[in-house]
Design a protein around this motif. Structure first.
Motif, short mmCIF file in Angstrom:
data_model
loop_
_atom_site.label_atom_id
_atom_site.label_comp_id
_atom_site.label_asym_id
_atom_site.label_seq_id
_atom_site.Cartn_x
_atom_site.Cartn_y
_atom_site.Cartn_z
N GLU A 230 26.15 21.24 51.34
CA GLU A 230 25.61 20.55 50.18
C GLU A 230 26.50 19.36 49.82
OE1 GLU A 230 22.70 21.34 48.75
OE2 GLU A 230 22.55 22.81 50.38
N VAL A 231 25.93 18.47 49.01
CA VAL A 231 26.73 17.38 48.43
C VAL A 231 27.95 18.02 47.76
CG1 VAL A 231 26.77 15.62 46.62
CG2 VAL A 231 24.71 15.93 48.02
N GLY A 232 29.11 17.44 47.95
CA GLY A 232 30.32 18.04 47.40
C GLY A 232 31.09 18.82 48.45
N GLU A 233 30.43 19.09 49.59
CA GLU A 233 31.10 19.83 50.67
C GLU A 233 31.16 19.01 51.96
OE1 GLU A 233 29.50 24.30 49.53
OE2 GLU A 233 28.33 23.09 50.93
N ARG A 234 30.94 17.72 51.84
CA ARG A 234 30.71 16.91 53.04
C ARG A 234 31.86 15.97 53.41
NH1 ARG A 234 24.49 15.14 51.40
NH2 ARG A 234 23.61 17.26 51.52
N LEU A 235 33.00 16.15 52.78
CA LEU A 235 34.10 15.21 53.02
C LEU A 235 34.57 15.25 54.47
CD1 LEU A 235 36.18 13.13 52.15
CD2 LEU A 235 37.62 15.00 51.33
N LEU A 236 34.78 16.44 55.02
CA LEU A 236 35.30 16.50 56.40
C LEU A 236 34.31 15.92 57.39
CD1 LEU A 236 37.05 20.00 56.39
CD2 LEU A 236 38.09 17.74 56.23
N GLY A 237 33.04 16.22 57.19
CA GLY A 237 32.02 15.65 58.07
C GLY A 237 31.96 14.14 57.93
N THR A 238 32.09 13.66 56.69
CA THR A 238 32.12 12.21 56.46
C THR A 238 33.28 11.57 57.20
OG1 THR A 238 31.10 12.42 54.27
CG2 THR A 238 32.41 10.44 54.67
N LEU A 239 34.44 12.23 57.15
CA LEU A 239 35.63 11.65 57.78
C LEU A 239 35.52 11.69 59.30
CD1 LEU A 239 38.44 13.00 55.42
CD2 LEU A 239 37.29 10.77 55.38
N ALA A 240 34.86 12.72 59.83
CA ALA A 240 34.64 12.75 61.28
C ALA A 240 33.78 11.56 61.70
CB ALA A 240 33.99 14.07 61.68
N ALA A 241 32.70 11.33 60.97
CA ALA A 241 31.84 10.18 61.28
C ALA A 241 32.60 8.87 61.08
CB ALA A 241 30.59 10.22 60.38
N THR A 242 33.44 8.85 60.06
CA THR A 242 34.26 7.67 59.79
C THR A 242 35.17 7.36 60.98
OG1 THR A 242 34.23 8.11 57.42
CG2 THR A 242 36.02 6.71 58.24
N SER A 243 35.76 8.42 61.56
CA SER A 243 36.65 8.23 62.72
C SER A 243 35.91 7.55 63.86
CB SER A 243 37.18 9.57 63.21
OG SER A 243 38.00 10.16 62.26
N VAL A 244 34.71 8.02 64.13
CA VAL A 244 33.94 7.47 65.24
C VAL A 244 33.63 5.99 64.99
CG1 VAL A 244 31.75 7.65 66.49
CG2 VAL A 244 33.02 9.72 65.88
N CYS A 245 33.24 5.69 63.77
CA CYS A 245 32.91 4.30 63.44
C CYS A 245 34.17 3.42 63.46
CB CYS A 245 32.24 4.22 62.07
SG CYS A 245 30.60 4.98 62.06
N ALA A 246 35.29 4.00 63.03
CA ALA A 246 36.55 3.22 63.04
C ALA A 246 36.97 2.91 64.46
CB ALA A 246 37.64 4.00 62.31
N LEU A 247 36.84 3.89 65.35
CA LEU A 247 37.21 3.64 66.75
C LEU A 247 36.33 2.52 67.34
CD1 LEU A 247 39.26 4.64 68.79
CD2 LEU A 247 37.53 6.22 69.66
N ALA A 248 35.07 2.50 66.93
CA ALA A 248 34.17 1.44 67.41
C ALA A 248 34.51 0.09 66.80
CB ALA A 248 32.72 1.81 67.09
N GLY A 249 35.21 0.10 65.65
CA GLY A 249 35.65 -1.17 65.08
C GLY A 249 34.94 -1.60 63.81
N ALA A 250 34.31 -0.65 63.09
CA ALA A 250 33.71 -1.02 61.80
C ALA A 250 34.78 -1.56 60.87
CB ALA A 250 33.02 0.19 61.18
N ARG A 251 34.41 -2.56 60.08
CA ARG A 251 35.42 -3.27 59.28
C ARG A 251 35.44 -2.86 57.82
NH1 ARG A 251 36.73 -8.28 60.81
NH2 ARG A 251 38.20 -8.11 59.08
N ILE A 252 34.30 -2.44 57.28
CA ILE A 252 34.23 -2.09 55.86
C ILE A 252 33.64 -0.68 55.74
CG2 ILE A 252 33.34 -2.71 53.59
CD1 ILE A 252 33.09 -5.58 54.53
N TYR A 253 34.25 0.14 54.87
CA TYR A 253 33.85 1.54 54.69
C TYR A 253 33.47 1.74 53.23
CZ TYR A 253 35.90 1.76 59.24
OH TYR A 253 36.14 1.51 60.57
N ARG A 254 32.18 1.97 53.01
CA ARG A 254 31.70 2.17 51.64
C ARG A 254 31.83 3.66 51.32
NH1 ARG A 254 26.87 3.49 49.14
NH2 ARG A 254 26.48 2.45 47.14
#
Lengths: 285, 153
Positions: A230-254
């Protein structure tokens, strides 16, 4: 990249902290609806090192219609207050309406974050007029504040690239500065969970367009559905997706969580060789 | 002109951090090496010593040469077992070993130096530290470093 008056190097990853002036947004559920609460949220994320705040007056999901006048009531004076207090902070406003965009730019906003993919064709003219930056998102052509329903793509990434690049070129033609145009695949917007996962997996294709890429992953339903959380339990999953996007080179993280996302992106940025370690001495004495 | 610096890999540009963990040491090393003139011969023994010596010379704009040098850069340091957190862990003999080096580089016990992870093979070529200008004398990570210069051999 230049966001209003604020210039950034090509090696920098930026945190865009979400600040809702809404009574009903999905993550904070109205926690910063009151102006002073929203202002306190700005102070908090600035202290946490966010370079950008993204101020929104209308939640993305369907709900009571908010007129342009009501939207302006929610955000324009607030933008002016933030501008006055934080001259070095990049102020983005999450709006699709040109009328609102013009008012917030006049009040000091640097970025128009059009989460709805150019639904109002005049928004680019407003960005050009005020020398503001614009975020060009991919929604698959859906109407603002609608949920995706049985949307199919031959190739969701190809669609995201084609639409955001076309939008970027439209902004350029309207007079927006080349260095002030950002593209965003817009996870969950006009996309089911499979689409958002694929966009994440293939984000490097968007980065390869050469336009700086913004990703908005924070606590979204594609994370929730993938992990059954549920919303409120998604931080780790968000950060995993963030890692993948960061490795690809995304510049801004909302993001909702600035500190956690910054740590994640800094770590990945260093793995990618774009950022030295903060202080490495182990084995090097 | 002769200078002594430690063979600390953290001094290499390839291992630069956002916050320099050896800022004081680096400043002392660069000041010492900049006094060696345009042609520097490097005398090094440790695994990273030659790289560190060449890198410091390059940073001050000097050429590394094999002969006809204007200055000699000796790379070496004391033990790496001065504390619990030291690379080689704590050895109670380390402090006395380093104190003896501080008095004289003559007659170094090579076997003990190896046991204490000291990089001393090139130090025997040096006059004593008492005759030098010592600009750094510390063991910030449990490794004994000296930066010193001798105006005449």
């Amino acid at each position: 990249m230049r966001l209003g008056q604020h210039a950034f190097g090509d090696d920098e990853a930026l945190m865009m902290a979400i600040v809702n002036r809404t009574p009903d947004s999905f993550f904070d559920k109205g926690a910063t609806w009151a102006e002073n609460a929203a202002f306190a949220r700005v102070a908090e994320v600035v202290a946490q090192g966010a370079e950008i705040v993204d101020i929104g007056g209308i939640k993305a999901a369907p709900g009571a219609e908010i007129s342009a006048a009501e939207e302006k009531d929610r955000v324009v004076d607030f933008v002016a207050r933030v501008r006055e207090t934080y001259p070095d902070l990049v102020i983005s406003v999450d709006t699709w309406r040109a009328e609102v965009g013009a008012a917030v730019c006049a009040a000091g906003a640097d970025v128009l974050n059009d989460a709805w993919g150019g639904a109002d064709p005049e928004l680019v003219d407003v960005a050009a007029q005020y020398d503001a930056a614009i975020v060009c998102t991919h929604t698959g052509g859906v109407t603002p504040r609608t949920r995706p329903y049985r949307i199919e793509y031959d190739d969701v990434v190809a669609s995201a690239i084609a639409d955001t690049v076309a939008y970027a070129e439209r902004a350029l033609a309207a007079g927006v500065a080349r260095e002030s145009i950002v593209i965003d695949p817009a996870h969950d917007f006009g996309k089911n969970t499979f689409h958002s996962l694929e966009v994440t997996r293939r984000l490097e294709e968007m980065v390869a367009t050469g336009w700086p890429v913004l990703v908005s992953l924070s606590n979204k339903d594609f994370v929730g559905e993938t992990l059954g959380l549920e919303v409120g339990e998604r931080l780790l999953g968000t950060l995993a997706a963030t890692s993948v996007c960061a490795l690809a080179g995304a510049r801004i993280y909302r993001v909702h969580q600035v500190v956690e996302t910054r740590q994640t992106v800094d770590m990945v940025w260093s793995i990618a060789g774009r950022r030295p370690p903060l202080r490495a001495i182990r084995g090097l004495q | 002109m002769i200078a002594l610096v430690p063979g600390v890999p953290a001094l290499l540009p390839a291992y630069a951090s956002l916050q320099d963990p050896v800022a004081d040491l680096r400043a002392a090393c660069l000041a010492a090496v900049s006094g060696l003139g345009p042609r520097v011969r490097v005398l090094a023994s440790g695994p990273s010593g030659a790289r560190v010596g060449a890198s410091l010379a390059a940073e001050v704009g000097a050429l590394v040469v094999e002969e006809a040098e204007t200055g000699l850069l000796v790379v070496g340091n004391g033990s790496a077992m001065r504390t619990e957190k030291a690379p080689g862990h704590f050895d109670p003999r380390a402090e006395a070993f380093d104190a003896a080096l501080r008095s004289s580089f003559a007659g170094i016990d090579a076997a003990l130096a190896a046991e204490l992870w000291a990089d001393t093979a090139c130090l025997a070529a040096l006059p004593s530290l008492a005759e030098a200008e010592v600009t750094y004398d510390d063991a910030p990570f449990g490794v004994q470093y000296w930066v010193a210069t001798w105006s005449a051999p």
